[in-house]
Design a protein around this motif. Structure first.
Motif, mmCIF file in Angstrom:
data_model
loop_
_atom_site.group_PDB
_atom_site.id
_atom_site.type_symbol
_atom_site.label_atom_id
_atom_site.label_comp_id
_atom_site.label_asym_id
_atom_site.label_seq_id
_atom_site.Cartn_x
_atom_site.Cartn_y
_atom_site.Cartn_z
ATOM 1 N N GLN A 153 0.821 -1.210 0.000
ATOM 2 C CA GLN A 153 0.000 0.000 0.000
ATOM 3 C C GLN A 153 0.857 1.264 0.000
ATOM 4 O O GLN A 153 1.893 1.324 0.652
ATOM 5 C CB GLN A 153 -0.927 0.029 1.219
ATOM 6 N N GLN A 154 0.371 2.238 -0.729
ATOM 7 C CA GLN A 154 1.004 3.549 -0.756
ATOM 8 C C GLN A 154 -0.075 4.592 -0.478
ATOM 9 O O GLN A 154 -0.980 4.803 -1.292
ATOM 10 C CB GLN A 154 1.670 3.808 -2.114
ATOM 11 N N PHE A 155 -0.008 5.219 0.689
ATOM 12 C CA PHE A 155 -1.012 6.202 1.095
ATOM 13 C C PHE A 155 -0.548 7.594 0.674
ATOM 14 O O PHE A 155 0.501 8.080 1.129
ATOM 15 C CB PHE A 155 -1.232 6.138 2.610
ATOM 16 N N VAL A 156 -1.324 8.234 -0.179
ATOM 17 C CA VAL A 156 -0.952 9.543 -0.712
ATOM 18 C C VAL A 156 -2.190 10.432 -0.808
ATOM 19 O O VAL A 156 -3.326 9.964 -0.689
ATOM 20 C CB VAL A 156 -0.292 9.417 -2.104
ATOM 21 N N ALA A 157 -1.969 11.708 -1.042
ATOM 22 C CA ALA A 157 -3.076 12.654 -1.229
ATOM 23 C C ALA A 157 -3.810 12.331 -2.531
ATOM 24 O O ALA A 157 -3.203 11.831 -3.483
ATOM 25 C CB ALA A 157 -2.546 14.079 -1.262
ATOM 26 N N PRO A 158 -5.118 12.596 -2.586
ATOM 27 C CA PRO A 158 -5.911 12.247 -3.778
ATOM 28 C C PRO A 158 -5.343 12.744 -5.106
ATOM 29 O O PRO A 158 -5.243 11.958 -6.052
ATOM 30 C CB PRO A 158 -7.279 12.864 -3.468
ATOM 31 N N PRO A 159 -4.945 14.026 -5.228
ATOM 32 C CA PRO A 159 -4.425 14.460 -6.534
ATOM 33 C C PRO A 159 -3.112 13.780 -6.901
ATOM 34 O O PRO A 159 -2.864 13.482 -8.076
ATOM 35 C CB PRO A 159 -4.251 15.977 -6.374
ATOM 36 N N LYS A 163 -2.077 11.354 -10.190
ATOM 37 C CA LYS A 163 -0.866 11.601 -10.965
ATOM 38 C C LYS A 163 -0.031 10.335 -11.083
ATOM 39 O O LYS A 163 0.467 9.997 -12.165
ATOM 40 C CB LYS A 163 -0.054 12.717 -10.308
ATOM 41 N N LEU A 164 0.112 9.609 -9.977
ATOM 42 C CA LEU A 164 0.892 8.370 -9.983
ATOM 43 C C LEU A 164 0.244 7.320 -10.880
ATOM 44 O O LEU A 164 0.925 6.583 -11.595
ATOM 45 C CB LEU A 164 1.030 7.832 -8.563
ATOM 46 N N LEU A 165 -1.080 7.245 -10.847
ATOM 47 C CA LEU A 165 -1.798 6.302 -11.703
ATOM 48 C C LEU A 165 -1.593 6.633 -13.178
ATOM 49 O O LEU A 165 -1.313 5.751 -14.000
ATOM 50 C CB LEU A 165 -3.283 6.302 -11.346
ATOM 51 N N MET A 166 -1.716 7.893 -13.511
ATOM 52 C CA MET A 166 -1.598 8.295 -14.905
ATOM 53 C C MET A 166 -0.162 8.202 -15.419
ATOM 54 O O MET A 166 0.065 8.121 -16.625
ATOM 55 C CB MET A 166 -2.162 9.706 -15.084
ATOM 56 N N GLN A 167 0.803 8.207 -14.505
ATOM 57 C CA GLN A 167 2.212 8.044 -14.893
ATOM 58 C C GLN A 167 2.646 6.580 -14.837
ATOM 59 O O GLN A 167 3.832 6.276 -14.997
ATOM 60 C CB GLN A 167 3.103 8.882 -13.970
ATOM 61 N N ASN A 168 1.673 5.685 -14.605
ATOM 62 C CA ASN A 168 1.947 4.235 -14.542
ATOM 63 C C ASN A 168 2.907 3.849 -13.417
ATOM 64 O O ASN A 168 3.547 2.794 -13.481
ATOM 65 C CB ASN A 168 2.509 3.731 -15.880
ATOM 66 N N HIS A 178 -14.713 12.309 -7.227
ATOM 67 C CA HIS A 178 -14.402 13.302 -8.249
ATOM 68 C C HIS A 178 -13.037 13.061 -8.889
ATOM 69 O O HIS A 178 -12.806 13.446 -10.037
ATOM 70 C CB HIS A 178 -14.517 14.730 -7.704
ATOM 71 N N TYR A 179 -12.142 12.401 -8.158
ATOM 72 C CA TYR A 179 -10.877 11.987 -8.763
ATOM 73 C C TYR A 179 -11.094 10.738 -9.615
ATOM 74 O O TYR A 179 -10.459 10.566 -10.661
ATOM 75 C CB TYR A 179 -9.836 11.741 -7.677
ATOM 76 N N GLY A 180 -11.990 9.876 -9.166
ATOM 77 C CA GLY A 180 -12.335 8.695 -9.951
ATOM 78 C C GLY A 180 -12.959 9.060 -11.289
ATOM 79 O O GLY A 180 -12.704 8.406 -12.309
ATOM 80 N N ALA A 181 -13.781 10.112 -11.297
ATOM 81 C CA ALA A 181 -14.386 10.568 -12.555
ATOM 82 C C ALA A 181 -13.306 10.991 -13.542
ATOM 83 O O ALA A 181 -13.409 10.723 -14.751
ATOM 84 C CB ALA A 181 -15.340 11.733 -12.280
ATOM 85 N N ARG A 182 -12.274 11.627 -13.039
ATOM 86 C CA ARG A 182 -11.158 12.028 -13.904
ATOM 87 C C ARG A 182 -10.416 10.803 -14.441
ATOM 88 O O ARG A 182 -9.979 10.785 -15.592
ATOM 89 C CB ARG A 182 -10.203 12.932 -13.133
ATOM 90 N N LEU A 183 -10.273 9.791 -13.608
ATOM 91 C CA LEU A 183 -9.606 8.571 -14.049
ATOM 92 C C LEU A 183 -10.414 7.869 -15.142
ATOM 93 O O LEU A 183 -9.859 7.405 -16.141
ATOM 94 C CB LEU A 183 -9.390 7.630 -12.857
ATOM 95 N N GLU A 184 -11.718 7.789 -14.943
ATOM 96 C CA GLU A 184 -12.569 7.155 -15.959
ATOM 97 C C GLU A 184 -12.491 7.916 -17.280
ATOM 98 O O GLU A 184 -12.441 7.310 -18.363
ATOM 99 C CB GLU A 184 -14.015 7.076 -15.470
ATOM 100 N N ALA A 185 -12.477 9.249 -17.195
ATOM 101 C CA ALA A 185 -12.372 10.051 -18.411
ATOM 102 C C ALA A 185 -11.040 9.826 -19.113
ATOM 103 O O ALA A 185 -10.946 9.978 -20.338
ATOM 104 C CB ALA A 185 -12.540 11.531 -18.071
ATOM 105 N N ALA A 186 -10.008 9.438 -18.340
ATOM 106 C CA ALA A 186 -8.681 9.194 -18.901
ATOM 107 C C ALA A 186 -8.509 7.745 -19.361
ATOM 108 O O ALA A 186 -7.419 7.369 -19.806
ATOM 109 C CB ALA A 186 -7.612 9.535 -17.872
ATOM 110 N N GLY A 187 -9.561 6.943 -19.251
ATOM 111 C CA GLY A 187 -9.506 5.586 -19.752
ATOM 112 C C GLY A 187 -9.257 4.502 -18.728
ATOM 113 O O GLY A 187 -9.147 3.321 -19.078
ATOM 114 N N PHE A 188 -9.187 4.858 -17.461
ATOM 115 C CA PHE A 188 -9.005 3.853 -16.415
ATOM 116 C C PHE A 188 -10.310 3.084 -16.206
ATOM 117 O O PHE A 188 -11.403 3.625 -16.393
ATOM 118 C CB PHE A 188 -8.564 4.499 -15.101
ATOM 119 N N GLN A 189 -10.191 1.841 -15.815
ATOM 120 C CA GLN A 189 -11.371 1.011 -15.609
ATOM 121 C C GLN A 189 -11.817 1.064 -14.138
ATOM 122 O O GLN A 189 -10.999 0.944 -13.231
ATOM 123 C CB GLN A 189 -11.082 -0.443 -16.005
#
Length: 316
Positions: A153-159, A163-168, A178-189
């Motif tokens: 586990q890596q506990f970090v702030a939501p934004p 960023k870490l998810l989108m940078q793989n 609201h962060y999940g909505a951004r992930l879905e819009a970026a193609g995350f499942q």
């Protein structure tokens, strides 16, 4: 002259109205609702003035309420139950069931929501984040998996998590809606939502996790004022639920990076309305609390081993 006199008269009338001091996170989504209220003067029409105080953090909100700098904050009922067990008289009027969940990169193949052994898991909200705790209970109940022992586990702030998810750098993450909505819009499942987790734990009733928190002593001393505030809040949410024009106005407040994110935020916000709150929802909340108390312990719930009486304000 008549118009001028009318404007002066209305201004003078507004100054005589009682005030409800509301503390909200400076960049929180609740500001969308506040904007609707103030822009349409729904507060003045209901017979009060909404005085909004921007606050920097969730802790700042609780401090402001406890220090009586504000009358109302937007928070969760687990915190309220903990405060009541400690002798406080705070209570919550439930408003929003909009919740986050778990999201994964599009190329990850998962046989189930708990099929993440060996993965690095990013979590927003800390070690006692409620979605994380309920997800652990879900995997234990469904697949007999101790997910905390099977992942890093890596506990970090939501934004930062987004960023870490989108940078793989992190393949799977638990984040707020609201962060999940951004992930879905970026193609995350979307792997599993909080609602699905709760349902998987045998609780079929949707329970709003968030709402307006205030001292019941203040509420009992000002019943008409509290009722007017809650009805105005509901009216603003109804407008956001039904009017695309309202969303066009608040678009800058959403900080949406593009139209895809904006539309995802709108859809996710509208999906989270829970309807009424009664005995069925109260019983479901008690069951959820029992699970959270078991998983999170005193660090989350303090002295309240069961849902404290009076946690929910069920009056109009």
């Amino acid at each position: 002259m008549a118009i001028t006199l009318m404007a002066v008269s209305l201004s003078a009338l507004a100054k005589d109205l009682p005030v409800v001091k509301v503390g909200v996170l400076k960049f929180g989504t609740i500001n969308w609702e506040m904007d609707v209220i103030k822009r349409h003067k729904l507060d003045e029409r209901a017979g009060f003035i909404l005085d909004i105080t921007p606050l920097a953090s969730k802790n700042a909100s609780s401090v402001a309420l406890q220090g009586e700098a504000v009358d109302v904050i937007f928070s969760d009922w687990v915190w309220v139950s903990r405060q009541r067990a400690a002798g406080k008289t705070y209570t919550l009027s439930p408003t929003s069931a909009t919740a986050g969940g778990m999201f994964a990169a599009a190329d990850i193949q998962l046989s189930s929501p708990c099929d993440i052994e060996g993965q690095k898991l990013g979590i927003a909200g800390g070690a006692v984040d409620k979605t994380w705790l309920l997800y652990q209970a879900y995997c234990e109940a469904k697949e007999n998996k101790a997910i905390s022992a099977l992942t890093e586990q890596q506990f970090v702030a939501p934004p930062l998590l987004n960023k870490l998810l989108m940078q793989n750098k992190v393949p799977v993450g638990i984040n707020f809606w609201h962060y999940g909505a951004r992930l879905e819009a970026a193609g995350f499942q979307p792997v599993i939502s909080l609602d699905e987790i709760v349902k998987g734990l045998g609780i079929d009733t949707q329970v709003p996790m968030l709402g307006w928190v205030f001292d019941e002593k203040w509420a009992n001393a000002n019943p008409s004022l509290v009722s007017a505030f809650l009805k105005t809040s509901a009216e603003a949410r109804a407008m956001l639920r039904s009017s695309d024009a309202e969303w066009d106005v608040i678009k800058p407040l959403t900080k949406a990076e593009n139209d895809e994110v904006f539309n995802a935020l709108k859809t996710a916000y509208r999906r989270g309305f829970s309807g009424t709150f009664g005995e069925e929802q109260l019983n479901a909340a008690a069951k959820i609390f029992d699970i959270l108390a078991k998983e999170g312990g005193p660090k989350l719930v303090g002295k309240s081993t069961t849902l404290s009486d009076g946690t929910f304000w069920l009056k109009p």
